[in-house]
Scaffold this motif. Structure first.
Motif, short mmCIF file in Angstrom:
data_model
loop_
_atom_site.label_atom_id
_atom_site.label_comp_id
_atom_site.label_asym_id
_atom_site.label_seq_id
_atom_site.Cartn_x
_atom_site.Cartn_y
_atom_site.Cartn_z
N SER A 114 0.83 -1.32 -0.11
CA SER A 114 0.01 -0.02 -0.01
C SER A 114 1.12 1.16 -0.17
O SER A 114 1.85 1.43 0.88
N LYS B 41 -0.96 -0.65 -4.29
CA LYS B 41 -2.20 -0.07 -3.87
C LYS B 41 -2.27 1.30 -3.54
O LYS B 41 -1.32 1.56 -2.74
N ASN B 42 -3.08 2.28 -3.90
CA ASN B 42 -3.06 3.47 -3.66
C ASN B 42 -4.34 4.14 -3.24
O ASN B 42 -4.78 4.99 -3.99
N GLY B 43 -5.23 3.38 -2.13
CA GLY B 43 -6.41 3.90 -1.88
C GLY B 43 -7.38 4.42 -3.01
O GLY B 43 -7.69 3.62 -3.84
N VAL C 138 -12.80 1.77 -7.76
CA VAL C 138 -14.13 1.82 -7.95
C VAL C 138 -15.00 2.74 -6.78
O VAL C 138 -14.61 2.51 -5.92
N ALA D 256 -12.80 -4.69 -3.07
CA ALA D 256 -12.60 -3.72 -2.00
C ALA D 256 -13.76 -2.63 -1.80
O ALA D 256 -13.97 -2.09 -0.82
N ILE E 95 -15.45 -1.96 1.76
CA ILE E 95 -15.53 -0.70 2.43
C ILE E 95 -17.09 0.22 2.67
O ILE E 95 -16.93 1.07 3.48
#
Ligand code: AMP
Length: 302
Positions: A194, A225-227, A245, A284, A288
């Motif tokens: 991340s 991964k970058n939020g 997304v 993901a 969330i």
């Protein structure tokens, strides 16, 4: 075509607030969460197993039953008489979550104490997944045992996937943490960091810097991964940014773990890392949008 997937690490007892001072008991932990989502997203021709250490107490039995109920194999779990699982409690104050942990003497810390057991479990599978948390909880001698088995798996052509998941409070010091995370990456051929963590702890100034650093350690396949900014995939060709997304964020717990599980599931079936990253982002985003680390399969496919 099917295969065998093994995730290695610590699953804990989770106590969350259930209102009126009551606590709800659950089970979670980064590498188990990833196993859960890999199981949910892989076809039945794939097996998903979890390797950890557990005790011979009632809660260990309950955790094993919970894993088995989710379709995750438990035969590689080491049972250690007299030990118990780690535990954490989630506190909620004015909408902010904080955590207390009781895990210093957890049975999971002995997951790699039996080198033969570890070797047999890894030899039996096609894909191995572990994280920086897996490395952080091990005594030094067992850490070496695990890393050498992972290097062996990589050398024999298995897919060895690693999420650095950098958690400073689990480590004795910064230098040890960064050196061991780098050793973990060298033992893997797919690294899934991340960017936030990597920028904070390794001082990376960009996603490209993170990718270059891990490629420099000999890692061929990288997903950064970058939020909400998406994930960058570098699998030998030009790096590709795959957008996140859009999500209604309720609880970001397990965003990275669920991305990893879904990404791996799709990548193992299609071999297409860009498409797999899009699928990981979709799962993901769904995760969330709900409370808790583990979202039931039925809710994921809604
Ligand atoms: P992270 O570990 O925070 O980079 O998150 C892992 C993955 O979860 C990201 O690559 C995204 O696909 C997804 N994700 C995390 N935060 C968000 C967000 N705010 N909106 C949409 N997707 C997100």
């Amino acid at each position: 075509m099917g295969g065998r997937f093994l995730s290695i690490g610590e699953c804990m007892v989770e106590l969350s607030q259930a209102g009126g001072g009551l606590l709800r008991k659950g089970f979670a932990g980064d590498t188990f969460n990833t196993a859960w989502y890999a199981r949910a997203c892989l076809p039945a021709t794939w097996s998903v197993d979890y390797l950890t250490g557990l005790g011979d107490d009632v809660v260990s039995e309950e955790m094993i039953a919970f894993m088995a109920g989710a379709g995750v194999g438990t035969s590689a779990i080491r049972r250690i008489a007299g030990r118990t699982p780690g535990l954490y409690m989630i506190h909620l104050k004015n909408g902010e979550r904080s955590f207390s942990y009781w895990r210093d003497t957890s049975a999971a810390r002995a997951l790699a104490a039996d080198a033969d057991h570890l070797r047999r479990a890894i030899e039996a599978v096609d894909v191995v997944y572990f994280s920086g948390i897996t490395l952080a909880i091990l005594p030094v001698a067992d850490l070496e045992t695990l890393l050498s088995e992972l290097r062996r798996a990589k050398a024999s052509g298995k897919l060895v996937a690693f999420d650095p998941n950098i958690r400073p409070r689990l480590w004795s010091g910064r230098e040890t943490m960064l050196a061991t995370i780098s050793d973990g990456a060298r033992a893997a051929n797919l690294v899934m960091p991340s960017f936030d963590d990597e920028a904070t702890h390794f001082g990376d100034v960009s996603v490209a810097a993170t990718m270059n650093r891990y490629h420099g350690l000999g890692v061929e396949k990288i997903v950064v991964k970058n939020g909400e900014h998406g994930a960058t995939v570098s699998f030998g060709d030009e790096p590709r940014l795959v957008p996140a997304v859009e999500a209604k964020v309720v609880d970001t717990t397990s965003a990275g773990d669920s991305f990893n599980g879904a990404f791996l599931a799709r990548y193992l079936v299609t071999g297409d890392a860009v498409e797999a990253a899009g699928f990981g982002a979709a799962v993901a985003a769904r995760v969330i949008g709900e409370h808790g680390a583990l979202i039931a399969y039925e809710k994921l496919v809604e």
